[in-house]
Structures are given as structure tokens and as C-alpha cells.
Design a protein around this motif. Structure first.
Motif, PDB file in Angstrom:
ATOM      1  N   GLY A 141       0.842  -1.192   0.000  1.00 43.59           N
ATOM      2  CA  GLY A 141       0.000   0.000   0.000  1.00 43.59           C
ATOM      3  C   GLY A 141       0.872   1.233   0.000  1.00 43.59           C
ATOM      4  N   SER A 142       0.550   2.186   0.851  1.00 44.07           N
ATOM      5  CA  SER A 142       1.381   3.393   0.961  1.00 44.07           C
ATOM      6  C   SER A 142       2.815   3.014   1.262  1.00 44.07           C
ATOM      7  N   GLY A 143       2.987   2.042   2.143  1.00 43.74           N
ATOM      8  CA  GLY A 143       4.308   1.510   2.434  1.00 43.74           C
ATOM      9  C   GLY A 143       4.441   0.099   1.883  1.00 43.74           C
ATOM     10  N   ILE A 144       5.673  -0.239   1.503  1.00 43.83           N
ATOM     11  CA  ILE A 144       5.995  -1.583   1.032  1.00 43.83           C
ATOM     12  C   ILE A 144       7.017  -2.153   2.000  1.00 43.83           C
ATOM     13  N   ALA A 145       6.628  -3.184   2.726  1.00 41.81           N
ATOM     14  CA  ALA A 145       7.533  -3.779   3.710  1.00 41.81           C
ATOM     15  C   ALA A 145       7.043  -5.177   4.047  1.00 41.81           C
ATOM     16  N   LEU A 253      -0.978 -11.324   3.386  1.00 44.47           N
ATOM     17  CA  LEU A 253      -0.910 -10.005   2.776  1.00 44.47           C
ATOM     18  C   LEU A 253      -1.817  -9.019   3.506  1.00 44.47           C
ATOM     19  N   GLY A 254      -1.329  -7.796   3.680  1.00 37.71           N
ATOM     20  CA  GLY A 254      -2.121  -6.724   4.261  1.00 37.71           C
ATOM     21  C   GLY A 254      -1.818  -5.416   3.564  1.00 37.71           C
ATOM     22  N   GLY A 255      -2.522  -4.362   3.951  1.00 33.38           N
ATOM     23  CA  GLY A 255      -2.302  -3.055   3.348  1.00 33.38           C
ATOM     24  C   GLY A 255      -3.405  -2.665   2.389  1.00 33.38           C
ATOM     25  N   GLY A 256      -3.388  -1.414   1.987  1.00 31.39           N
ATOM     26  CA  GLY A 256      -4.466  -0.844   1.199  1.00 31.39           C
ATOM     27  C   GLY A 256      -4.703  -1.491  -0.145  1.00 31.39           C
ATOM     28  N   TYR A 257      -3.671  -2.048  -0.769  1.00 26.85           N
ATOM     29  CA  TYR A 257      -3.848  -2.672  -2.081  1.00 26.85           C
ATOM     30  C   TYR A 257      -4.779  -3.885  -2.007  1.00 26.85           C
ATOM     31  N   GLU A 281       1.563 -21.352   1.647  1.00 28.54           N
ATOM     32  CA  GLU A 281       0.173 -20.927   1.641  1.00 28.54           C
ATOM     33  C   GLU A 281       0.145 -19.404   1.447  1.00 28.54           C
ATOM     34  N   LEU A 282      -0.943 -18.909   0.882  1.00 25.58           N
ATOM     35  CA  LEU A 282      -1.096 -17.479   0.652  1.00 25.58           C
ATOM     36  C   LEU A 282      -2.488 -17.066   1.081  1.00 25.58           C
ATOM     37  N   GLU A 283      -2.567 -15.989   1.889  1.00 23.22           N
ATOM     38  CA  GLU A 283      -3.857 -15.588   2.429  1.00 23.22           C
ATOM     39  C   GLU A 283      -3.867 -14.089   2.693  1.00 23.22           C
ATOM     40  N   ILE A 284      -5.033 -13.487   2.621  1.00 19.45           N
ATOM     41  CA  ILE A 284      -5.192 -12.088   3.024  1.00 19.45           C
ATOM     42  C   ILE A 284      -5.333 -12.044   4.536  1.00 19.45           C
ATOM     43  N   GLY A 285      -4.705 -11.053   5.156  1.00 16.09           N
ATOM     44  CA  GLY A 285      -4.730 -10.930   6.599  1.00 16.09           C
ATOM     45  C   GLY A 285      -6.125 -10.735   7.168  1.00 16.09           C
ATOM     46  N   ARG A 286      -6.286 -11.100   8.410  1.00 14.53           N
ATOM     47  CA  ARG A 286      -7.574 -10.995   9.084  1.00 14.53           C
ATOM     48  C   ARG A 286      -7.946  -9.542   9.365  1.00 14.53           C
ATOM     49  N   PHE A 287      -6.955  -8.678   9.596  1.00 14.36           N
ATOM     50  CA  PHE A 287      -7.250  -7.361  10.140  1.00 14.36           C
ATOM     51  C   PHE A 287      -7.291  -6.243   9.104  1.00 14.36           C
ATOM     52  N   GLY A 288      -6.898  -6.520   7.875  1.00 14.54           N
ATOM     53  CA  GLY A 288      -7.030  -5.543   6.802  1.00 14.54           C
ATOM     54  C   GLY A 288      -6.418  -4.203   7.142  1.00 14.54           C
ATOM     55  N   SER A 289      -7.181  -3.129   6.907  1.00 16.13           N
ATOM     56  CA  SER A 289      -6.674  -1.780   7.144  1.00 16.13           C
ATOM     57  C   SER A 289      -6.545  -1.456   8.624  1.00 16.13           C
ATOM     58  N   ASN A 290      -7.031  -2.345   9.516  1.00 14.54           N
ATOM     59  CA  ASN A 290      -6.900  -2.148  10.956  1.00 14.54           C
ATOM     60  C   ASN A 290      -5.688  -2.879  11.528  1.00 14.54           C
ATOM     61  N   GLY A 291      -4.778  -3.276  10.664  1.00 13.50           N
ATOM     62  CA  GLY A 291      -3.617  -4.033  11.112  1.00 13.50           C
ATOM     63  C   GLY A 291      -2.774  -3.286  12.127  1.00 13.50           C
ATOM     64  N   GLY A 292      -2.607  -1.974  11.925  1.00 17.47           N
ATOM     65  CA  GLY A 292      -1.786  -1.192  12.841  1.00 17.47           C
ATOM     66  C   GLY A 292      -2.379  -1.139  14.237  1.00 17.47           C
ATOM     67  N   LEU A 293      -3.681  -0.853  14.329  1.00 20.18           N
ATOM     68  CA  LEU A 293      -4.319  -0.783  15.642  1.00 20.18           C
ATOM     69  C   LEU A 293      -4.399  -2.167  16.275  1.00 20.18           C
ATOM     70  N   SER A 294      -4.694  -3.186  15.486  1.00 19.70           N
ATOM     71  CA  SER A 294      -4.712  -4.551  16.019  1.00 19.70           C
ATOM     72  C   SER A 294      -3.332  -4.929  16.549  1.00 19.70           C
ATOM     73  N   GLY A 295      -2.294  -4.503  15.848  1.00 17.59           N
ATOM     74  CA  GLY A 295      -0.932  -4.745  16.311  1.00 17.59           C
ATOM     75  C   GLY A 295      -0.647  -4.040  17.623  1.00 17.59           C
ATOM     76  N   ALA A 296      -1.103  -2.791  17.737  1.00 15.82           N
ATOM     77  CA  ALA A 296      -0.920  -2.054  18.987  1.00 15.82           C
ATOM     78  C   ALA A 296      -1.653  -2.745  20.138  1.00 15.82           C
TER      79      ALA A 296
END
Length: 308
Positions: A141-145, A253-257, A281-296
Motif C-alpha cells: 500500500g502506501s508503504g511496502i515492507a 498479505l495486508g495493506g491498502g492494495y 500458503e497465501l492468504e489475506i490478513g484478518r485485520f485488513g486496514s486495521n492491522g496497525g491498531l490490532s498490532g498495537a
């Protein structure tokens, strides 16, 4: 253990370039209430921190309980006296964030991590990466990491910058260690400059497409298709090489894309199947755009259960 305090609460803070999310939660990480404020990046880092603390004070006033853990997901790599690799908010690099948070919340256990590593920690703790090892969380997304999970832990690296493949070069270097002069203008860019949100928006705008990556997905003209194809090819190339390097069991995978997962998801799946000796295996993350807050939240839970 601080978590034995009566009526304990934890605090989660997710600092981003455009918004700051705050949440109080119980010891299981279930939010009691969340608030979001604008970062107002053009006004600088100090005001963003002041308004965050004010928002948290108001939030906590509505929920009685002793604060026993603080988790922070933030841009860049945080040290005691500075934050590196976080250029989007004026003055962010000069923040002494750990000291500010310890002063604001004295005696409370604190954990701070980079936003992508925090999101990966949440996926490993509660989400799509549970039980996978080694595994890779990829932010697009905005960041690539990326973040690598190995031995049940997030791989930090010597300076906290493990997995920052957005800095990878896209062209060979010459004998002086510089990207070869034969490379095109685009090929001289790093992965994030080429495929990350800001770079994509800039290049898409040059061909009359608004909204960057999302805008390219909606267009069907030749120029848009060619640009989108180049971005997808670049992402698949680097994520496939990451999978080979780590011999990952799973990639999430996560992020805006990933708000619109196709055609990225199917194309990456095909690349992994074709080129990785043992395709993960390949999967979209559970938390989507809320990954940062879920991480916190996950960091705050871990902090609350640390021994004094």
C-alpha cells in the motif's frame, strides 16, 4: 504481574501519516472504545502527540479502570532519542517517543514497534499467521515492507529494520556501487518508490489516472493496463524471492492494495507456485486496514503481562 490489578485496562495507539487511532481494551485485547483523530502531518509531530494524549484522556474518562499496558504501532524505527525511516510527518524523527509515553503513563508497561511488524504480531497472535512458522507478513500500500516470523517471534534485525524490502534496488549496481547508468528512470527507483502508494499516485497522475493503484484497477485503457501490469509484476517478483529466501510456510498479505485483492492475489499465487521450490500458503490478513491498531492491541496485551 501488573495484569492482576483490579479492573485492568490496556491502551493501544496506532500512529499513521494521515490518522491516529486510539483504543482502550480489556486484557484479552477486545476494544472497549476506539477513537480516531487526524494526524495533521503538516503541523508537525509535537501537536500530533499532544492531541493524541488529549484524546486518550477523554477516552479514559469514560472507562474506569487501572491502565496496565500500553502498545504502540508507529511509522519508522523507534529509538529512545529519535525515530528513523519515518519522513512523512515533520519532526517525527526528533520525537523521544518512549520517554514521552513513560512520562504520560508512569509505571505502565510499554511496547512500541514499527507498524508493519505490529500488524504481523497481531496476525501471528490472533489472525491468519497463527501457528505458521516461518512465515511472512507483507504490507502492500502506501508503504511496502515485510515482517518475518521465525521461531515464533517477529524478526527485528540489528536495528529493527528486518524485512524493509521496500528499500531493495530494482537494478544492478556498477563497480562504484551505484545503480547502473543504463537503467531507466523507473528502474533506478527502490521497490517502494516504484510500487508504493506515493510513487504509484505520481506516475498514474502523469497518465491522467486519479487515486493511484485503485484508479488503475478501474481503468481499461492501454496505458493504465501497462502501468498496472508493471506494478503487479514488480510486487510478484520481490515477494516470490522473499518466499524463496525464507522458505516460508505461509505468506499473509495486508495493506491498502488488498481492499481489491484481484488481480494481485491470483497473479502472486501463480508466481509462487511456479518459482518457489516449496510454495507457501497465501492468504489475506484478518485485520485488513486495521492491522496497525490490532498490532498495537497485541503489543499492549503482551506489555500488560510482562513481569515488573
Amino acid at each position: 504481574m501488573t495484569s492482576t490489578e483490579p479492573n485492568p485496562l490496556i491502551l493501544a495507539l496506532d500512529f499513521g501519516g494521515t490518522k491516529i487511532a486510539c483504543a482502550v481494551a480489556d486484557l484479552a485485547g477486545t476494544p472497549v472504545e476506539e477513537v480516531v483523530i487526524a494526524t495533521e502531518a503538516d503541523k508537525g509531530a509535537e501537536q500530533a502527540m499532544r492531541r493524541t494524549f488529549a484524546a486518550v484522556d477523554e477516552l479514559r474518562s469514560r472507562h474506569a479502570g487501572r491502565l496496565v499496558g500500553v502498545g504502540v504501532s508507529t511509522m519508522g524505527i523507534t529509538f529512545e532519542d529519535r525515530i528513523e525511516l519515518a519522513p512523512n510527518v515533520e519532526g517525527w524523527s526528533r520525537l523521544r517517543m518512549p520517554e514521552m509515553l513513560r512520562t504520560q503513563y508512569p509505571g505502565v508497561n510499554l511496547r512500541i514497534d514499527n507498524d508493519v511488524k505490529a500488524a504481523a504480531f497481531a496476525e501471528h497472535t490472533w489472525g491468519a499467521l497463527q501457528g505458521a512458522d516461518p512465515a511472512i507478513y507483507v504490507n502492500l500500500g502506501s508503504g511496502i515492507a515485510a515482517t518475518i516470523i521465525s521461531g515464533g517471534k517477529v524478526l527485528a534485525g540489528a536495528h529493527g529494520a528486518a524485512g524493509e524490502y521496500g528499500y531493495w534496488l530494482r537494478s544492478p549496481v556498477d563497480s562504484a556501487g551505484s545503480v547502473t547508468a543504463a537503467a531507466s528512470v523507473d528502474d533506478r527507483l527502490s521497490v517502494e518508490e516504484f510500487a508504493g502508494g506515493a510513487g504509484v499516485r505520481r506516475r498514474a497522475a502523469a497518465i491522467g489516472v486519479e487515486n493511484g493503484f485503485a484508479g488503475l484497477l478501474q481503468r481499461d485503457d492501454a496505458a493504465s493496463r501497462a502501468m498496472l501490469d508493471g506494478i503487479l509484476a514488480d510486487i510478484c517478483w520481490h515477494v516470490t524471492n522473499l518466499a524463496i529466501l525464507v522458505d516460508a510456510e505461509k505468506i499473509v498479505l495486508g495493506g491498502g492494495y488488498l481492499r481489491t485483492p484481484e488481480p494481485l492475489l491470483s497473479r502472486l499465487r501463480a508466481s509462487l507456485d511456479r518459482y518457489v521450490p516449496y510454495p507457501p500458503e497465501l492468504e489475506i490478513g484478518r485485520f485488513g486496514s486495521n492491522g496497525g491498531l490490532s498490532g498495537a492491541l497485541a503489543l499492549a496485551v503482551a506489555a500488560a503481562h510482562e513481569t515488573d
